[in-house]
Design an enzyme around this catalytic site. Sequence first.
Site, PDB file in Angstrom:
ATOM      1  N   GLU A 166       0.791  -1.224   0.000  1.00  0.00           N
ATOM      2  CA  GLU A 166       0.000   0.000   0.000  1.00  0.00           C
ATOM      3  C   GLU A 166       0.829   1.282   0.000  1.00  0.00           C
ATOM      4  OE1 GLU A 166      -2.981   0.062   3.036  1.00  0.00           O
ATOM      5  OE2 GLU A 166      -3.945  -1.752   2.326  1.00  0.00           O
ATOM      6  N   GLU A 355      -5.257  -8.485   0.722  1.00  0.00           N
ATOM      7  CA  GLU A 355      -5.768  -8.197   2.073  1.00  0.00           C
ATOM      8  C   GLU A 355      -7.250  -7.883   1.976  1.00  0.00           C
ATOM      9  OE1 GLU A 355      -4.007  -5.095   4.474  1.00  0.00           O
ATOM     10  OE2 GLU A 355      -1.980  -5.825   4.069  1.00  0.00           O
TER      11      GLU A 355
END
Length: 444
Positions: A166, A355
């Site tokens: 991320e 995720e």
Amino acid sequence: MKASDFGDDFFWGVATAAAQIEGASASYGKGPSIWDTFSKRPGKIKKGHHPEMACDFYHRYKQDIALLKSLGFSVFRFSISWSRILPSGQGAVNQEGIRFYHQVIDECLLQGITPYITLYHWDLPEALEQEGGWTAFSINTAFNHFVKVCAKTYGDKVKNWIVLNEPFGFTSLGYMLGIHAPGKTGLTNFFSAVHHTAIAQAEGGRILRAEVAGANIGTTYSCSQVVPYTQSDADVLAAKRVDCLMNRLFIEPALGMGYPQADWDVMEKFSINHSTWRHTERLTFDFDFIGLQNYFPITIKYNAFIPVLQAWEVKAKSRKKPHTGMGWEINADSFYNVIRQFAAYPKVKNLIITENGAAFHDKLTGTRVHDQERISYFKLYLEALLRAKKEGINIKGYMAWTLMDNFEWAEGYNARFGLAYTDFKTQERIVKDSGLWFREFLSQ
Ligand code: FCB
């Protein structure tokens, strides 16, 4: 819905990150990371929590790998702590650190679990932060060295690699909003961190390609469907600016499209207009897969008082929408929609959900945790995923966040995302009902 509906070649895993689970944060030769130092600053982490012990995975990795296997998962995603391998970020390696990840990898292979290694999951060596961290030009040399050490050391055993976790998450929270380590603020810090990070993702990919024969290389993005609060021009344009930041800022340069500055001219003002062919090429890498990490959609309203962005999030609670313990909106259609958004880039070959999960206020009742809300969440999100897959989107696998409750960054230990409950006093893992649900689901 059964796991087998996703097809025989679809894989199921759990995801974790070094700073959130390992503990042993100042032992066995490890240097401090920005999370070790940030957590010592008063008021930065809820209740003064710190990652010193976390889940003590450093000493319990065998049991934890056995645990994920017992729930029916076949993939384990974990990250390498940069400052455990290179205590000051560059220079000499720490042999104890090198040995530790060999042991974790060997244990996975012994138990028939496929490792996915994330190279950078937010725990920058503090020594590099002292030189400016991701805002400094020199970070790219240091990062490339770290990638090379890992690739050369573990590349014979591990084929699945994730360069970054991320990038928008850590550059925005850590370098613009100051809520995460290293706690820097402002758009100048943010955009210089963004640029060095975008270079790192592509160069990291190139190094892995050169060093690891037969590598499967990806990187991950946080993604959220951005929904305008109303259909007014002002709200729609505000949502578009937020979409540039949250969803497009890192994937588009990686795909050779440059930054999305045509849709948001502020980037040029912050000298991020690197649109020459040389820059474009340096930022580009042909990833084998893109990892999507989704938790919630975001609803955006125009607000003239917010500098530069002129956009404001209208939270799920105030719109009376279902939400998790973090206040994150539960909306599986938005998961489906954002998968479609990313799949629409012609150059994206494969997607993996790297995720997805939810925190709730779990309670231990005897030896059980009846987390029905989390089970419902997973069912909804997996149904949305199956819908996308059945429509022909190339999604290879799904990783739940996360195996066991752990150190949730600025939230400390109170935000529990695990399929197993962690008793942080005894380090006992207690499989929650959601973990049992997964075991049943994966067996069908
Ligand atoms: C993601 C992070 C992960 C975890 C989850 C809840 O943004 O990558 O480490 O904190 O959120």
